[in-house]
Design an enzyme around this catalytic site. Sequence first.
Site, short mmCIF file in Angstrom:
data_model
loop_
_atom_site.label_atom_id
_atom_site.label_comp_id
_atom_site.label_asym_id
_atom_site.label_seq_id
_atom_site.Cartn_x
_atom_site.Cartn_y
_atom_site.Cartn_z
CD GLU A 35 -2.84 1.16 2.41
OE1 GLU A 35 -3.69 2.06 2.47
OE2 GLU A 35 -2.72 0.27 3.28
NE ARG A 261 4.46 -8.44 10.97
CZ ARG A 261 3.54 -7.47 10.94
NH1 ARG A 261 2.32 -7.71 11.39
NH2 ARG A 261 3.84 -6.29 10.46
CE LYS A 271 2.96 1.33 6.55
NZ LYS A 271 2.28 1.04 5.28
#
Length: 554
Positions: A35, A261, A271
């Site tokens: 994104e 991850r 983030k």
Amino acid sequence: MSEAEARPTNFIRQIIDEDLASGKHTTVHTRFPPEPNGYLHIGHAKSICLNFGIAQDYKGQCNLRFDDTNPVKEDIEYVESIKNDVEWLGFHWSGNVRYSSDYFDQLHAYAIELINKGLAYVDELTPEQIREYRGTLTQPGKNSPYRDRSVEENLALFEKMRAGGFEEGKACLRAKIDMASPFIVMRDPVLYRIKFAEHHQTGNKWCIYPMYDFTHCISDALEGITHSLCTLEFQDNRRLYDWVLDNITIPVHPRQYEFSRLNLEYTVMSKRKLNLLVTDKHVEGWDDPRMPTISGLRRRGYTAASIREFCKRIGVTKQDNTIEMASLESCIREDLNENAPRAMAVIDPVKLVIENYQGEGEMVTMPNHPNKPEMGSRQVPFSGEIWIDRADFREEANKQYKRLVLGKEVRLRNAYVIKAERVEKDAEGNITTIFCTYDADTLSKDPADGRKVKGVIHWVSAAHALPVEIRLYDRLFSVPNPGAADDFLSVINPESLVIKQGFAEPSLKDAVAGKAFQFEREGYFCLDSRHSTAEKPVFNRTVGLRDTWAKVGE
């Protein structure tokens, strides 16, 4: 060893091998779908290396697709940054860059298909009510009062949404699945929401935007993706991925596979937390060399090869774990030890005067790499006044100290043997000058009388020295798992950046950003791309010569 044998092995590659062997697929097509609402970090590098690496090894394709379904948070700046990071890591996407927004017309048509099948409805509950109606892990949800609208009414209301007839948050399109599902993601998830915001690709054409879970699977199918690889937090979302594709008319049905991850010690990947570090000025930006972003690692001096090697070493599993920072540092240290030319720089300088040295100076020859003669050599000026590091001299020392001691000898790297005779101090008792004598017959050779000189120190000729700023970067946090702290900002390492004013050999005036050097006996450094000037170069420490944190953890 064959090319196939040299490939890494993991459960995803085993699945691909089986799919190819069975004829389920004749080629491999993956994608990397970030994104564009921020900068990529080392965790994304794992996904990049996995998706592009698989396509490379199987001679398939990998798309770069921007998941640009939220115009409020996205920006073309992030698009360009992500493209740059992928290319810098050494990968190339298949064909043109793709955008989820390329498929907005098709996505809209598929939403109408679901409405026509009675599998989607326009809901006018508020976002807060939707959360309340959804239930919990232990309690089922309850149906919206708008759930049983007719197909005709839903089509009309969805068109009203499309035409801007509702305010933001006043209506959304939801899938009609099962509000009692044990999987919350299947409790009538939202497929479309209203956002009156200009989109960086489509402008103001749309005021309704599809959600990730609706967009992702359809985009994969439209692009012919064979293996859709996601991190483990999307494991439950696979049910919705399959539900959407099972209930629309589309010829291809990709499969989603999940892997763990990347969690790395002494940093954060969230983030939100990274953004807080930037906005609260704990770091100077997203490319601060202490940040785990790819742009930060690049500015610090990490090479693409070292990051690829790191991703290869940690592997791909379904087991969540945290990787030691030492593993990442080991990869760059090995890379630069092998490939970085050597240079001399004095970080904490003190003047040394050779009292019996005659003449203005001379040039000494130094190899650019001790084990790679093919990297050549350079001429370094030497003179009777030099800078050495303050830590390389003591007035008194024990036998373990192998550097310069008052009344004893040491060798200057690739130059002469010197002996410390006396010192000069300021009013506070700090040494300002060390006075020495030298043995003129020891230029790059042992003393003629056979005496042993064990220590070797580096130096820079004072008359030719290049003034430099040296930024000693270290781990951003002082604890291995800062995310577990009540306030992660409270465990920022106060010594994560120490700035020194030093001197370097004059050859470093030609250094370029991104080019790494080993500053002999100090560590690996590169020219800073942001703060360096021709008059005052700034060098960033990439990593030390050895892991200084190992003892801290013991």
